[in-house]
Motif scaffolding. Structure first.
Motif, PDB file in Angstrom:
ATOM      1  N   PRO A 257     -11.088   2.587  15.286  1.00 54.93           N
ATOM      2  CA  PRO A 257     -12.326   3.310  15.599  1.00 54.93           C
ATOM      3  C   PRO A 257     -13.336   2.483  16.375  1.00 54.93           C
ATOM      4  N   GLU A 258     -13.141   1.149  16.460  1.00 53.80           N
ATOM      5  CA  GLU A 258     -14.083   0.294  17.176  1.00 53.80           C
ATOM      6  C   GLU A 258     -13.619  -0.009  18.599  1.00 53.80           C
ATOM      7  N   ALA A 263      -3.376   0.679  16.054  1.00 53.27           N
ATOM      8  CA  ALA A 263      -3.461   0.038  14.738  1.00 53.27           C
ATOM      9  C   ALA A 263      -2.634   0.853  13.751  1.00 53.27           C
ATOM     10  N   ALA A 264      -2.481   0.320  12.552  1.00 53.90           N
ATOM     11  CA  ALA A 264      -1.712   0.998  11.504  1.00 53.90           C
ATOM     12  C   ALA A 264      -2.622   1.285  10.312  1.00 53.90           C
ATOM     13  N   THR A 265      -2.457   2.457   9.727  1.00 53.37           N
ATOM     14  CA  THR A 265      -3.195   2.843   8.529  1.00 53.37           C
ATOM     15  C   THR A 265      -2.230   2.926   7.352  1.00 53.37           C
ATOM     16  N   ASN A 266      -2.541   2.214   6.278  1.00 59.71           N
ATOM     17  CA  ASN A 266      -1.735   2.246   5.059  1.00 59.71           C
ATOM     18  C   ASN A 266      -2.324   3.239   4.069  1.00 59.71           C
ATOM     19  N   MET A 267      -1.460   3.946   3.358  1.00 55.67           N
ATOM     20  CA  MET A 267      -1.898   4.989   2.431  1.00 55.67           C
ATOM     21  C   MET A 267      -1.154   4.832   1.111  1.00 55.67           C
ATOM     22  N   GLN A 271      -4.074   5.679  -9.445  1.00 49.48           N
ATOM     23  CA  GLN A 271      -4.606   6.349 -10.631  1.00 49.48           C
ATOM     24  C   GLN A 271      -5.845   5.603 -11.123  1.00 49.48           C
ATOM     25  N   ILE A 272      -7.019   6.259 -11.124  1.00 55.09           N
ATOM     26  CA  ILE A 272      -8.256   5.655 -11.614  1.00 55.09           C
ATOM     27  C   ILE A 272      -8.365   5.917 -13.117  1.00 55.09           C
ATOM     28  N   PRO A 273      -8.504   4.877 -13.938  1.00 51.32           N
ATOM     29  CA  PRO A 273      -8.569   5.067 -15.397  1.00 51.32           C
ATOM     30  C   PRO A 273      -9.714   6.008 -15.793  1.00 51.32           C
ATOM     31  N   HIS A 274      -9.435   6.856 -16.763  1.00 46.52           N
ATOM     32  CA  HIS A 274     -10.404   7.820 -17.309  1.00 46.52           C
ATOM     33  C   HIS A 274     -10.878   8.825 -16.258  1.00 46.52           C
ATOM     34  N   PHE A 275     -10.117   8.963 -15.136  1.00 49.67           N
ATOM     35  CA  PHE A 275     -10.526   9.945 -14.133  1.00 49.67           C
ATOM     36  C   PHE A 275      -9.293  10.682 -13.619  1.00 49.67           C
ATOM     37  N   LYS A 276      -8.880  10.446 -12.423  1.00 51.55           N
ATOM     38  CA  LYS A 276      -7.750  11.168 -11.853  1.00 51.55           C
ATOM     39  C   LYS A 276      -7.116  10.345 -10.747  1.00 51.55           C
ATOM     40  N   GLU A 277      -6.147  10.938 -10.088  1.00 48.34           N
ATOM     41  CA  GLU A 277      -5.414  10.270  -9.029  1.00 48.34           C
ATOM     42  C   GLU A 277      -6.104  10.499  -7.680  1.00 48.34           C
ATOM     43  N   VAL A 278      -6.170   9.421  -6.867  1.00 52.12           N
ATOM     44  CA  VAL A 278      -6.790   9.517  -5.544  1.00 52.12           C
ATOM     45  C   VAL A 278      -5.862   8.879  -4.511  1.00 52.12           C
ATOM     46  N   ILE A 279      -6.129   9.163  -3.246  1.00 49.86           N
ATOM     47  CA  ILE A 279      -5.381   8.582  -2.131  1.00 49.86           C
ATOM     48  C   ILE A 279      -6.301   7.622  -1.396  1.00 49.86           C
ATOM     49  N   ILE A 280      -5.914   6.350  -1.318  1.00 46.98           N
ATOM     50  CA  ILE A 280      -6.704   5.339  -0.607  1.00 46.98           C
ATOM     51  C   ILE A 280      -6.022   5.034   0.721  1.00 46.98           C
ATOM     52  N   MET A 281      -6.784   5.120   1.805  1.00 45.24           N
ATOM     53  CA  MET A 281      -6.274   4.826   3.141  1.00 45.24           C
ATOM     54  C   MET A 281      -7.057   3.652   3.710  1.00 45.24           C
ATOM     55  N   ALA A 282      -6.357   2.664   4.228  1.00 46.43           N
ATOM     56  CA  ALA A 282      -6.988   1.455   4.773  1.00 46.43           C
ATOM     57  C   ALA A 282      -6.420   1.161   6.151  1.00 46.43           C
ATOM     58  N   THR A 283      -7.324   0.847   7.094  1.00 49.26           N
ATOM     59  CA  THR A 283      -6.932   0.523   8.462  1.00 49.26           C
ATOM     60  C   THR A 283      -7.382  -0.890   8.787  1.00 49.26           C
ATOM     61  N   ASN A 284      -6.488  -1.691   9.341  1.00 52.73           N
ATOM     62  CA  ASN A 284      -6.791  -3.065   9.743  1.00 52.73           C
ATOM     63  C   ASN A 284      -6.354  -3.245  11.190  1.00 52.73           C
ATOM     64  N   CYS A 285      -7.308  -3.584  12.058  1.00 50.66           N
ATOM     65  CA  CYS A 285      -7.020  -3.739  13.486  1.00 50.66           C
ATOM     66  C   CYS A 285      -6.744  -5.213  13.794  1.00 50.66           C
ATOM     67  N   ASP A 286      -5.565  -5.504  14.335  1.00 51.44           N
ATOM     68  CA  ASP A 286      -5.213  -6.877  14.704  1.00 51.44           C
ATOM     69  C   ASP A 286      -5.926  -7.335  15.972  1.00 51.44           C
ATOM     70  N   CYS A 288      -9.288  -6.515  17.106  1.00 53.08           N
ATOM     71  CA  CYS A 288     -10.699  -6.894  16.962  1.00 53.08           C
ATOM     72  C   CYS A 288     -11.065  -7.301  15.544  1.00 53.08           C
ATOM     73  N   GLY A 289     -10.135  -7.157  14.588  1.00 57.05           N
ATOM     74  CA  GLY A 289     -10.410  -7.547  13.205  1.00 57.05           C
ATOM     75  C   GLY A 289     -11.164  -6.520  12.403  1.00 57.05           C
ATOM     76  N   HIS A 290     -11.415  -5.319  12.972  1.00 52.74           N
ATOM     77  CA  HIS A 290     -12.169  -4.296  12.237  1.00 52.74           C
ATOM     78  C   HIS A 290     -11.341  -3.744  11.081  1.00 52.74           C
ATOM     79  N   ARG A 291     -12.014  -3.551   9.947  1.00 54.08           N
ATOM     80  CA  ARG A 291     -11.364  -2.988   8.769  1.00 54.08           C
ATOM     81  C   ARG A 291     -12.156  -1.796   8.266  1.00 54.08           C
ATOM     82  N   THR A 292     -11.448  -0.790   7.816  1.00 54.98           N
ATOM     83  CA  THR A 292     -12.116   0.375   7.260  1.00 54.98           C
ATOM     84  C   THR A 292     -11.216   0.980   6.193  1.00 54.98           C
TER      85      THR A 292
END
Length: 453
Positions: A257-258, A263-267, A271-286, A288-292
């Protein structure tokens, strides 16, 4: 004259093509190109300025003028990436001051005035950096363009258009309230909020997922993608099996995005304790080094909305885990501040991280915080707001943070779990019709849908 030469792009390998607007750039001049005038068919001059609006995005500003017939034309085009979601701005114009709001309208945006049943379809106008009044003037100019010919060929149609033009001009007097809607599937349009960082009651901002047809209009998909997606699902039904993905980190290709580099996005499902299941997506750009990172709910929409109120009594509260879904709004009543849903996207972070993201969005990434668009009064007000956020993170202010999620998919860590947390109040409520409409639930039918066929 060449528009983009090797020297223009890098200048000894160090100079970027897009520069930020600055009063110090005396040696930075627009590129001039001799081009054909479409009015008199003689040669005129086009000037191109490739620039980067601070904390907004890269744009191309072009201006054409003809010395033979005095015809001129200007336009602005986004040079950045297409956003992940489309955006829709709905503005209630109540006073003449609202007409002075600055607007960035891309060429893929649709402009509507429901009271007049008036719509400007996408890709029928060039992108523009203007005001609300400027958009109305531009619409009037477009309708008046062929009126002379129409009055001769079809006087009845020309008369109706004249009546409509008069209605558009009357809107500039703001004798009665009207609504302006700008819907942009590319997400590259913008309408100014003059009350920032406070909530603007007259302006509603919502983000939406593009349809397959909108992706095709923007050139993101080929015409045959819809059929290919259906065939792949039939051939490999296990690809959508959640159980198969639960212990696996999935990766898919995207653009940074910068810097817009591949780039590649990992997904991953978490499972968050005492809550529910979520999907975490992380992008790391080789490049410029931007992370989101972004968080999506792994479950469906809850039957009732959830309102979580956290009373901050100690600086240690900054370390609490917070899951803010993309449908959750954030409010701090003591600051008279409210941030709408999807403004900072879905996040799984700490309370301190959420407050830092809010501060960055309101101040650092505010396109109207610098340059000619910024007034001393607005800058002072926003800086004062930033100082208050810093005091909250330092534990020097007694405030409440309210997370209101109509979908019920947000969460604040209970440090006393499994016992109740005395500083957290959780309220369940029935969603309004408007909230169900924003979530797309009003038109959803899960039972008896075969009867409509």
């Amino acid at each position: 004259m060449s528009v983009i030469s090797e020297d223009n792009v890098r200048g000894e390998g160090t100079e970027n093509l897009f520069k930020e607007i600055s009063a110090d750039g005396a040696d930075w001049q627009p590129t001039e190109i001799e081009s054909l005038c479409m009015n008199c068919y003689k040669n005129g001059m086009t000037r191109l300025l490739l620039t980067k609006i601070p904390f907004f995005k890269e744009v191309i500003i072009s201006s054409f003028s003809c010395a033979h017939c005095d015809w001129s034309n200007t336009e602005i085009q986004s040079a950045g990436r297409i956003q992940d979601q489309g955006v829709c701005y709905t503005l209630k114009v109540k006073t003449k001051q609202d007409l002075d709001r600055e607007v960035v309208k891309s060429d893929s945006a649709t402009t509507r005035i429901p009271e007049l049943d008036f719509e400007i379809p996408p890709f029928t106008q060039k992108g523009a950096l203007s005001t609300i009044e400027g958009l109305l003037d531009r619409a009037v100019s477009g309708l008046e363009q062929d009126q002379t010919v129409r009055r001769v060929a079809d006087p009845e149609v020309a008369g109706k258009i004249d009546e409509f033009i008069q209605k558009l001009r009357q809107l500039k007097e703001v004798e009665s309230e009207f609504t302006l809607v700008i819907e942009d599937p590319s997400g590259n349009s913008f309408v100014e909020n003059p009350k920032a960082p406070q909530k603007d009651d007259a302006l509603t901002v919502s983000r939406f997922k593009r349809t397959m047809q909108q992706d095709m209009q923007l050139g993101l998909r080929a015409d045959g993608d819809l059929e290919e997606a259906a065939e792949e699902e039939e051939e490999d039904p296990a690809a959508n099996d959640i159980d198969a993905m639960r212990d696996e980190v999935l990766a898919f290709n995207t653009n940074c995005p910068e810097c817009n580099a591949p780039a590649a996005t990992n997904m991953k499902l978490v499972q968050i304790p005492h809550f529910k299941e979520v999907i975490i997506m992380a992008t790391n750009c080789d490049s410029c080094g931007h992370r989101t990172n972004e968080v999506k709910s792994g479950g469906g929409t809850e039957e009732m909305g959830t309102k979580i109120t956290l009373h901050l009594t100690d600086v240690s509260d900054m370390t609490r885990d917070v899951l803010k879904s993309e449908t959750c709004s954030v409010a701090i009543p003591e600051l008279e501040f409210e941030l709408g849903m999807a403004a900072v996207g879905g996040k799984f972070t700490t309370l301190e991280g959420l407050l830092k993201d809010i501060k960055d969005l309101i101040i650092s990434k505010n396109p109207f915080m610098c340059g000619d668009s910024c007034t001393a009064d607005r800058q002072q007000k926003l800086n004062a707001f930033g100082d208050k956020i810093d005091k909250i993170m330092a534990g020097e202010m007694d405030v409440h943070v309210v997370l209101d999620d109509p979908a019920g998919n947000s969460y604040v860590q209970n440090v006393y779990a499994p016992d109740p947390d005395p500083e957290i109040t959780i309220e369940k409520y029935t969603r309004t019709f408007e909230q169900n409409e924003d979530l797309g639930l009003n038109d959803m039918k899960t039972e008896g849908y075969q009867e409509d066929k």
